[in-house]
Every structure is written in C-alpha cells, then in structure tokens.
Write a protein that holds these residues in place. Structure first.
Motif, PDB file in Angstrom:
ATOM      1  N   ALA A   1       0.836  -1.206   0.000  1.00  0.00           N
ATOM      2  CA  ALA A   1       0.000   0.000   0.000  1.00  0.00           C
ATOM      3  C   ALA A   1       0.871   1.256   0.000  1.00  0.00           C
ATOM      4  N   GLU A   2       1.926   1.264   0.800  1.00  0.00           N
ATOM      5  CA  GLU A   2       2.814   2.433   0.867  1.00  0.00           C
ATOM      6  C   GLU A   2       3.504   2.677  -0.472  1.00  0.00           C
ATOM      7  N   LEU A   3       3.962   1.603  -1.124  1.00  0.00           N
ATOM      8  CA  LEU A   3       4.601   1.745  -2.437  1.00  0.00           C
ATOM      9  C   LEU A   3       3.659   2.388  -3.454  1.00  0.00           C
ATOM     10  N   PHE A   4       2.381   2.056  -3.365  1.00  0.00           N
ATOM     11  CA  PHE A   4       1.394   2.586  -4.302  1.00  0.00           C
ATOM     12  C   PHE A   4       0.811   3.923  -3.846  1.00  0.00           C
ATOM     13  N   GLY A   5       1.158   4.346  -2.636  1.00  0.00           N
ATOM     14  CA  GLY A   5       0.646   5.619  -2.130  1.00  0.00           C
ATOM     15  C   GLY A   5      -0.836   5.580  -1.798  1.00  0.00           C
ATOM     16  N   ILE A   6      -1.296   4.418  -1.336  1.00  0.00           N
ATOM     17  CA  ILE A   6      -2.705   4.242  -0.989  1.00  0.00           C
ATOM     18  C   ILE A   6      -2.794   3.606   0.391  1.00  0.00           C
ATOM     19  N   SER A   7      -4.008   3.534   0.929  1.00  0.00           N
ATOM     20  CA  SER A   7      -4.220   2.857   2.212  1.00  0.00           C
ATOM     21  C   SER A   7      -4.453   1.364   1.952  1.00  0.00           C
ATOM     22  N   ILE A   8      -4.338   0.584   3.001  1.00  0.00           N
ATOM     23  CA  ILE A   8      -4.645  -0.845   2.879  1.00  0.00           C
ATOM     24  C   ILE A   8      -6.112  -1.025   2.523  1.00  0.00           C
ATOM     25  N   ASP A   9      -6.982  -0.161   3.066  1.00  0.00           N
ATOM     26  CA  ASP A   9      -8.405  -0.217   2.707  1.00  0.00           C
ATOM     27  C   ASP A   9      -8.587  -0.057   1.204  1.00  0.00           C
ATOM     28  N   GLU A  10      -7.893   0.904   0.608  1.00  0.00           N
ATOM     29  CA  GLU A  10      -8.008   1.111  -0.838  1.00  0.00           C
ATOM     30  C   GLU A  10      -7.468  -0.095  -1.601  1.00  0.00           C
ATOM     31  N   LEU A  11      -6.387  -0.704  -1.085  1.00  0.00           N
ATOM     32  CA  LEU A  11      -5.823  -1.896  -1.714  1.00  0.00           C
ATOM     33  C   LEU A  11      -6.848  -3.023  -1.757  1.00  0.00           C
ATOM     34  N   PHE A  12      -7.716  -3.074  -0.731  1.00  0.00           N
ATOM     35  CA  PHE A  12      -8.767  -4.097  -0.687  1.00  0.00           C
ATOM     36  C   PHE A  12     -10.063  -3.658  -1.352  1.00  0.00           C
ATOM     37  N   GLY A  13     -10.062  -2.468  -1.944  1.00  0.00           N
ATOM     38  CA  GLY A  13     -11.217  -2.047  -2.719  1.00  0.00           C
ATOM     39  C   GLY A  13     -12.217  -1.188  -1.993  1.00  0.00           C
ATOM     40  N   LYS A  14     -11.929  -0.810  -0.747  1.00  0.00           N
ATOM     41  CA  LYS A  14     -12.847   0.070  -0.030  1.00  0.00           C
ATOM     42  C   LYS A  14     -12.691   1.470  -0.598  1.00  0.00           C
TER      43      LYS A  14
END
Length: 136
Positions: free
Chosen positions: A55-68
């Motif tokens: 998630a950090e590498l992509f500059g997003i949250s873990i929630d966003e990584l899971f589609g929230k």
C-alpha cells in the motif's frame, strides 16, 4: 476502479498506474517476480505482512488496496491569474486557495506521462496518475 475486482487485479492496476513492471515491484518488496505474477493471476495472495508495504509503495491505504472506496468531495477552482505566460505548455501547480505553493519545472511530453505528487505534511498524501497527452 471496479469494487468487484479481486486483490490481484487491484495490485496489477496500481502497479501499472505507478508505471512499474512486475520485476520492479518484486525487487521493491524483496520477493520473486513469480510471486507478483501469481498474485495478479489470482493463484495466490500476498503475505499479510507485505500489505502495508505494498500500500505504501502505491501511495494508498490498505483499505483502498482491498477495494474500499474513500468518500471525498472534489474541490475545483478556476485560477485566472497565473504567474507565467501562455506558452502552450502543460504544467502542474499546487495551490492553497489562490496562493501558488509550488510549480512544476517539468513540461509534460507528448505520449504517456507518469505523474506523482507528494504533499509533505501530516498525514502525508501522495497522488499518482498517468496522463496521456497528444500534442498537436
């Protein structure tokens, strides 16, 4: 992005959005390229301990990584008086209200451009994007 996408699809999406190859992502995470390939083919999933780093590498949250989806209201404003002449270049600038905070010194090129904006504040915000520009 479709909320019905699987984790492997989202990893592939964000990897491409960040203009990374599977090999580059694997190297950043100290894993094999085959592991990334298996994630994206939905054969396996990443180890849970890798999720914060992905998630950090992509500059997003873990929630966003899971589609929230994160509910945010976009703010648009029209700035009429900019500190440069109309020279036909596409620029990126960061404003706070109408005050120019930072101007990009780079010109977007014809073709595909990767854009990464990092706001150095707490919490830190990183915006990634790909801009396709067809100059005429």
């Amino acid at each position: 992005m479709n909320s019905q996408m699987k984790l492997g699809d989202r990893i592939a999406y964000y990897r491409r959005l960040n203009a990374m190859t599977q090999e580059e992502l694997a190297k950043q995470l100290n894993i094999s390229t085959q592991a990334v390939s298996k994630w994206e083919q939905k054969i396996t999933s990443p180890d849970i301990s890798l999720l914060p780093e992905i998630a950090e590498l992509f500059g997003i949250s873990i929630d966003e990584l899971f589609g929230k989806t994160i509910n945010t209201t976009p703010v648009y404003s029209l700035i009429e008086n900019v500190p440069w002449s109309d020279d036909g270049k596409v620029r990126l600038a960061v404003y706070h209200g109408t005050k120019l905070m930072q101007q990009s010194g780079y010109e977007l090129l014809s073709g595909t451009n990767c854009i990464k904006i990092h706001f150095d504040c707490k919490p830190q915000y990183i915006i990634h994007g790909i801009c396709k520009l067809n100059k005429q």
